[in-house]
Motif scaffolding. Structure first.
Motif, PDB file in Angstrom:
ATOM      1  N   ALA A   1       0.827  -1.204   0.000  1.00  0.00           N
ATOM      2  CA  ALA A   1       0.000   0.000   0.000  1.00  0.00           C
ATOM      3  C   ALA A   1       0.863   1.256   0.000  1.00  0.00           C
ATOM      4  CB  ALA A   1      -0.920  -0.015   1.210  1.00  0.00           C
ATOM      5  N   LYS A   2       1.969   1.213   0.781  1.00  0.00           N
ATOM      6  CA  LYS A   2       2.857   2.375   0.818  1.00  0.00           C
ATOM      7  C   LYS A   2       3.503   2.606  -0.530  1.00  0.00           C
ATOM      8  CE  LYS A   2       4.070   2.915   5.660  1.00  0.00           C
ATOM      9  NZ  LYS A   2       5.180   3.149   6.595  1.00  0.00           N
ATOM     10  N   MET A   3       3.906   1.512  -1.234  1.00  0.00           N
ATOM     11  CA  MET A   3       4.524   1.654  -2.547  1.00  0.00           C
ATOM     12  C   MET A   3       3.521   2.208  -3.549  1.00  0.00           C
ATOM     13  SD  MET A   3       6.932  -1.761  -2.741  1.00  0.00           S
ATOM     14  CE  MET A   3       7.637  -1.262  -4.309  1.00  0.00           C
ATOM     15  N   ALA A   4       2.258   1.770  -3.445  1.00  0.00           N
ATOM     16  CA  ALA A   4       1.224   2.275  -4.342  1.00  0.00           C
ATOM     17  C   ALA A   4       0.968   3.757  -4.090  1.00  0.00           C
ATOM     18  CB  ALA A   4      -0.071   1.472  -4.149  1.00  0.00           C
ATOM     19  N   ALA A   5       0.962   4.161  -2.815  1.00  0.00           N
ATOM     20  CA  ALA A   5       0.754   5.562  -2.481  1.00  0.00           C
ATOM     21  C   ALA A   5       1.919   6.410  -2.982  1.00  0.00           C
ATOM     22  CB  ALA A   5       0.585   5.725  -0.973  1.00  0.00           C
ATOM     23  N   ALA A   6       3.138   5.890  -2.845  1.00  0.00           N
ATOM     24  CA  ALA A   6       4.307   6.614  -3.336  1.00  0.00           C
ATOM     25  C   ALA A   6       4.258   6.752  -4.849  1.00  0.00           C
ATOM     26  CB  ALA A   6       5.579   5.893  -2.902  1.00  0.00           C
ATOM     27  N   ALA A   7       3.816   5.697  -5.543  1.00  0.00           N
ATOM     28  CA  ALA A   7       3.699   5.748  -6.992  1.00  0.00           C
ATOM     29  C   ALA A   7       2.650   6.773  -7.410  1.00  0.00           C
ATOM     30  CB  ALA A   7       3.338   4.368  -7.535  1.00  0.00           C
ATOM     31  N   ALA A   8       1.542   6.851  -6.646  1.00  0.00           N
ATOM     32  CA  ALA A   8       0.509   7.837  -6.949  1.00  0.00           C
ATOM     33  C   ALA A   8       1.032   9.254  -6.783  1.00  0.00           C
ATOM     34  CB  ALA A   8      -0.713   7.603  -6.055  1.00  0.00           C
ATOM     35  N   ALA A   9       1.824   9.469  -5.713  1.00  0.00           N
ATOM     36  CA  ALA A   9       2.413  10.786  -5.498  1.00  0.00           C
ATOM     37  C   ALA A   9       3.376  11.141  -6.623  1.00  0.00           C
ATOM     38  CB  ALA A   9       3.130  10.821  -4.153  1.00  0.00           C
ATOM     39  N   ALA A  10       4.155  10.135  -7.084  1.00  0.00           N
ATOM     40  CA  ALA A  10       5.085  10.377  -8.187  1.00  0.00           C
ATOM     41  C   ALA A  10       4.342  10.728  -9.464  1.00  0.00           C
ATOM     42  CB  ALA A  10       5.963   9.142  -8.398  1.00  0.00           C
ATOM     43  N   ALA A  11       3.207  10.037  -9.715  1.00  0.00           N
ATOM     44  CA  ALA A  11       2.408  10.356 -10.895  1.00  0.00           C
ATOM     45  C   ALA A  11       1.859  11.777 -10.817  1.00  0.00           C
ATOM     46  CB  ALA A  11       1.256   9.347 -11.021  1.00  0.00           C
ATOM     47  N   LEU A  12       1.447  12.187  -9.623  1.00  0.00           N
ATOM     48  CA  LEU A  12       0.968  13.554  -9.430  1.00  0.00           C
ATOM     49  C   LEU A  12       2.071  14.550  -9.764  1.00  0.00           C
ATOM     50  CD1 LEU A  12      -1.237  15.508  -8.234  1.00  0.00           C
ATOM     51  CD2 LEU A  12      -0.061  15.248  -6.061  1.00  0.00           C
ATOM     52  N   GLY A  41       2.410   7.276   1.436  1.00  0.00           N
ATOM     53  CA  GLY A  41       3.635   7.359   0.671  1.00  0.00           C
ATOM     54  C   GLY A  41       4.751   8.094   1.381  1.00  0.00           C
ATOM     55  N   VAL A  42       4.513   8.526   2.633  1.00  0.00           N
ATOM     56  CA  VAL A  42       5.518   9.258   3.407  1.00  0.00           C
ATOM     57  C   VAL A  42       6.388   8.255   4.160  1.00  0.00           C
ATOM     58  CG1 VAL A  42       5.921  11.033   5.144  1.00  0.00           C
ATOM     59  CG2 VAL A  42       3.903  11.179   3.657  1.00  0.00           C
ATOM     60  N   ILE A  43       7.693   8.346   3.977  1.00  0.00           N
ATOM     61  CA  ILE A  43       8.618   7.422   4.643  1.00  0.00           C
ATOM     62  C   ILE A  43       8.627   7.690   6.145  1.00  0.00           C
ATOM     63  CG2 ILE A  43      11.063   6.815   4.905  1.00  0.00           C
ATOM     64  CD1 ILE A  43      11.386   7.396   1.920  1.00  0.00           C
ATOM     65  N   ASP A  44       8.519   6.625   6.919  1.00  0.00           N
ATOM     66  CA  ASP A  44       8.581   6.723   8.377  1.00  0.00           C
ATOM     67  C   ASP A  44       9.788   5.916   8.845  1.00  0.00           C
ATOM     68  OD1 ASP A  44       8.234   6.844  11.102  1.00  0.00           O
ATOM     69  OD2 ASP A  44       6.069   6.474  11.026  1.00  0.00           O
ATOM     70  N   PHE A  45      10.814   6.604   9.332  1.00  0.00           N
ATOM     71  CA  PHE A  45      12.041   5.925   9.721  1.00  0.00           C
ATOM     72  C   PHE A  45      11.885   5.120  11.008  1.00  0.00           C
ATOM     73  CE2 PHE A  45      13.571   9.167   6.826  1.00  0.00           C
ATOM     74  CZ  PHE A  45      14.541   8.486   6.093  1.00  0.00           C
ATOM     75  N   SER A  46      10.782   5.313  11.714  1.00  0.00           N
ATOM     76  CA  SER A  46      10.541   4.461  12.875  1.00  0.00           C
ATOM     77  C   SER A  46      10.087   3.075  12.434  1.00  0.00           C
ATOM     78  CB  SER A  46       9.486   5.089  13.795  1.00  0.00           C
ATOM     79  OG  SER A  46       8.235   5.200  13.130  1.00  0.00           O
ATOM     80  N   ALA A  47       9.691   2.941  11.162  1.00  0.00           N
ATOM     81  CA  ALA A  47       9.356   1.638  10.561  1.00  0.00           C
ATOM     82  C   ALA A  47       9.850   1.674   9.120  1.00  0.00           C
ATOM     83  CB  ALA A  47       7.849   1.388  10.617  1.00  0.00           C
ATOM     84  N   PRO A  48      11.172   1.712   8.906  1.00  0.00           N
ATOM     85  CA  PRO A  48      11.742   1.932   7.574  1.00  0.00           C
ATOM     86  C   PRO A  48      11.317   0.874   6.568  1.00  0.00           C
ATOM     87  CG  PRO A  48      13.438   1.188   9.115  1.00  0.00           C
ATOM     88  CD  PRO A  48      12.218   1.500   9.917  1.00  0.00           C
ATOM     89  N   GLY A  49      11.181   1.325   5.302  1.00  0.00           N
ATOM     90  CA  GLY A  49      10.703   0.446   4.245  1.00  0.00           C
ATOM     91  C   GLY A  49      11.707   0.262   3.124  1.00  0.00           C
ATOM     92  N   TYR A  50      11.183   0.124   1.908  1.00  0.00           N
ATOM     93  CA  TYR A  50      11.980  -0.348   0.778  1.00  0.00           C
ATOM     94  C   TYR A  50      13.062   0.627   0.324  1.00  0.00           C
ATOM     95  CZ  TYR A  50       9.136   2.792  -2.107  1.00  0.00           C
ATOM     96  OH  TYR A  50       8.535   3.898  -2.650  1.00  0.00           O
ATOM     97  N   GLN A  51      12.875   1.922   0.493  1.00  0.00           N
ATOM     98  CA  GLN A  51      13.840   2.898  -0.006  1.00  0.00           C
ATOM     99  C   GLN A  51      14.915   3.233   1.031  1.00  0.00           C
ATOM    100  OE1 GLN A  51      11.913   6.446  -1.449  1.00  0.00           O
ATOM    101  NE2 GLN A  51      13.789   7.336  -2.282  1.00  0.00           N
ATOM    102  N   ALA A  80      20.693   4.777  12.406  1.00  0.00           N
ATOM    103  CA  ALA A  80      20.938   5.746  11.341  1.00  0.00           C
ATOM    104  C   ALA A  80      20.619   5.111   9.993  1.00  0.00           C
ATOM    105  CB  ALA A  80      22.385   6.221  11.378  1.00  0.00           C
ATOM    106  N   TYR A  81      20.051   5.929   9.097  1.00  0.00           N
ATOM    107  CA  TYR A  81      19.614   5.427   7.805  1.00  0.00           C
ATOM    108  C   TYR A  81      20.024   6.388   6.699  1.00  0.00           C
ATOM    109  CZ  TYR A  81      16.504   2.874  10.972  1.00  0.00           C
ATOM    110  OH  TYR A  81      16.007   2.113  11.990  1.00  0.00           O
ATOM    111  N   ARG A  82      20.092   5.850   5.489  1.00  0.00           N
ATOM    112  CA  ARG A  82      20.253   6.679   4.300  1.00  0.00           C
ATOM    113  C   ARG A  82      19.148   6.321   3.308  1.00  0.00           C
ATOM    114  NH1 ARG A  82      23.154   3.390   0.575  1.00  0.00           N
ATOM    115  NH2 ARG A  82      24.187   1.611   1.585  1.00  0.00           N
ATOM    116  N   ALA A 257       9.033  12.325   0.321  1.00  0.00           N
ATOM    117  CA  ALA A 257       8.401  12.780   1.567  1.00  0.00           C
ATOM    118  C   ALA A 257       8.776  11.844   2.711  1.00  0.00           C
ATOM    119  CB  ALA A 257       6.891  12.829   1.409  1.00  0.00           C
ATOM    120  N   MET A 258       9.039  12.428   3.872  1.00  0.00           N
ATOM    121  CA  MET A 258       9.379  11.625   5.054  1.00  0.00           C
ATOM    122  C   MET A 258       8.857  12.323   6.306  1.00  0.00           C
ATOM    123  SD  MET A 258      13.465  12.466   4.893  1.00  0.00           S
ATOM    124  CE  MET A 258      13.409  12.521   3.093  1.00  0.00           C
TER     125      MET A 258
END
Length: 377
Positions: A1-12, A41-51, A80-82, A257-258
């Motif tokens: 769902a997060k990847m789909a939301a991020a893709a929608a934001a990118a399309a926008l 689609g907003v990255i949350d570093f408290s539960a980091p995902g694919y990116q 710490a994350y990148r 977005a994060m």
């Protein structure tokens, strides 16, 4: 769902019309839909995902004792994350020891706005009226209710404070003759964080403190006024959460977005040092309580005397709590000059163009206002 939301934001962001960054800024800023925009689609570093990728730190560069003196956990315990595609960007999820964020909140509200430091209220008020913003506001904040119609205290009208080399919002420059001593406690904190990220020898020479409320945002800009871009930009957040947008070297590049939560630290260095970025929205604490749980933790009883951290009294913290229930504080720390470097001749600088710079704005209730004109919003 997060990847789909991020893709929608990118399309926008790819749609025609205004630049991609502005389009996503407006998307996350909008308030016309119930519950606001889709935040999946907003990255949350408290539960980091694919990116998100774990980032190695320079553990040996900061002793546990020095980290402790700054109110930080040992660097070996930091998370710490990148981000893929953003070399030089490091996100550190709340490395502060329990209770130690309170010191920095109190400093930002009680100590750092004091003279000779400079704030937005100086542009509209006489010098003797801005000497003690804390003293003039504490009774008002202590008895403050939940009504939005209540008049704001002077602390609640505070939008920015500058430290060290004072940033000139009109010329977008620093100068040698507009300087006051940089706070030693904040310099020590910044030096430890920079060293842990591989920047030993970082000198905290300038700071911009931004004070946000739920109706605030920070416009799209690049921090390029410092003469030495080889050193990182450090960003510390306290209080309510926000959405941070990190873009590219040009505004037609869509940003990522994060979330930034209380205690989080961002480091922008190398390639990421001169990227466009913005804060379109401040959000209530996602835990659903008035304050994040990390701010409710008690101060250690055995904290060493040689620490730069001072105990925040319950009376002072009561005022800070009232303020933070609807607000967020951000500290950005920079090194302005390289070692041995000095400011160029002012007469020559006056002839140089500044076409690529952009002013920082706070935006409230849909109306964009220059920082210096924002005292009464």
């Amino acid at each position: 769902a997060k990847m789909a939301a991020a893709a929608a934001a990118a399309a926008l962001a790819r749609e025609g019309g205004e630049d991609a960054f502005r389009r996503l800024f407006r998307f996350y800023r909008r308030r016309d839909l119930r519950g606001g925009p889709d935040l999946r689609g907003v990255i949350d570093f408290s539960a980091p995902g694919y990116q998100v990728v774990r980032s190695d730190l320079s553990i040996s560069s900061v002793s546990d004792q020095d980290a402790y003196r700054a109110g930080l956990r040992p660097v070996s315990q930091w998370k710490a994350y990148r981000l893929d595609g953003y070399p030089g960007f490091i996100f550190i999820s709340n490395p502060f020891l329990p209770g130690c964020q309170r010191h920095w909140v109190k400093q930002c509200l009680k100590m750092y706005p004091q003279k000779p430091n400079v704030c937005n209220l100086d542009m509209h008020m006489a010098a003797d009226e801005t000497i003690d913003l804390w003293g003039q506001s504490q009774e008002h904040l202590r008895s403050k209710g939940s009504s939005k119609r209540e008049p704001r205290s002077l602390l609640e009208k505070l939008r920015w404070v500058t430290l060290g080399y004072h940033y000139n919002w009109d010329s977008k420059k620093y100068s040698a003759d507009h300087y006051t001593p940089f706070p030693s406690d904040l310099a020590f904190l910044s030096e430890q964080v920079a060293a842990a990220c591989g920047f030993q020898g970082f000198q905290a020479e300038a700071g911009i403190l931004n004070y946000y409320h739920f109706d605030s945002s920070l416009g799209i800009h690049v921090d390029e006024s410092e003469l030495d871009h080889s050193q990182p930009l450090l960003s510390f957040s306290f209080g309510q959460s926000s959405i941070f947008l990190l873009g590219g070297l040009k505004r037609d590049e869509a940003p990522t977005a994060m979330f930034m939560h209380s205690g989080d630290i961002m480091v922008m260095s190398g390639f990421s040092r001169l990227l466009y970025h913005a804060v379109p929205r401040v959000l209530p604490n996602p835990e659903g309580t008035a304050l994040p749980s990390c701010l409710e933790q008690a101060f250690p009883s055995d904290f060493p005397d040689h620490s730069v951290i001072e105990h925040c009294s319950e009376e002072d913290w009561q005022i800070c709590t009232k303020y933070l229930q609807t607000s967020r504080i951000n500290m950005t720390i920079r090194q302005v000059l390289a070692v041995g470097q000095s400011f160029p001749d002012e007469s020559r600088r006056g002839k140089e163009s500044d076409a690529t710079s952009e002013s920082c704005y706070h935006q409230e209730d849909g109306e964009v206002k220059r920082h210096k004109l924002n005292a009464d919003s």
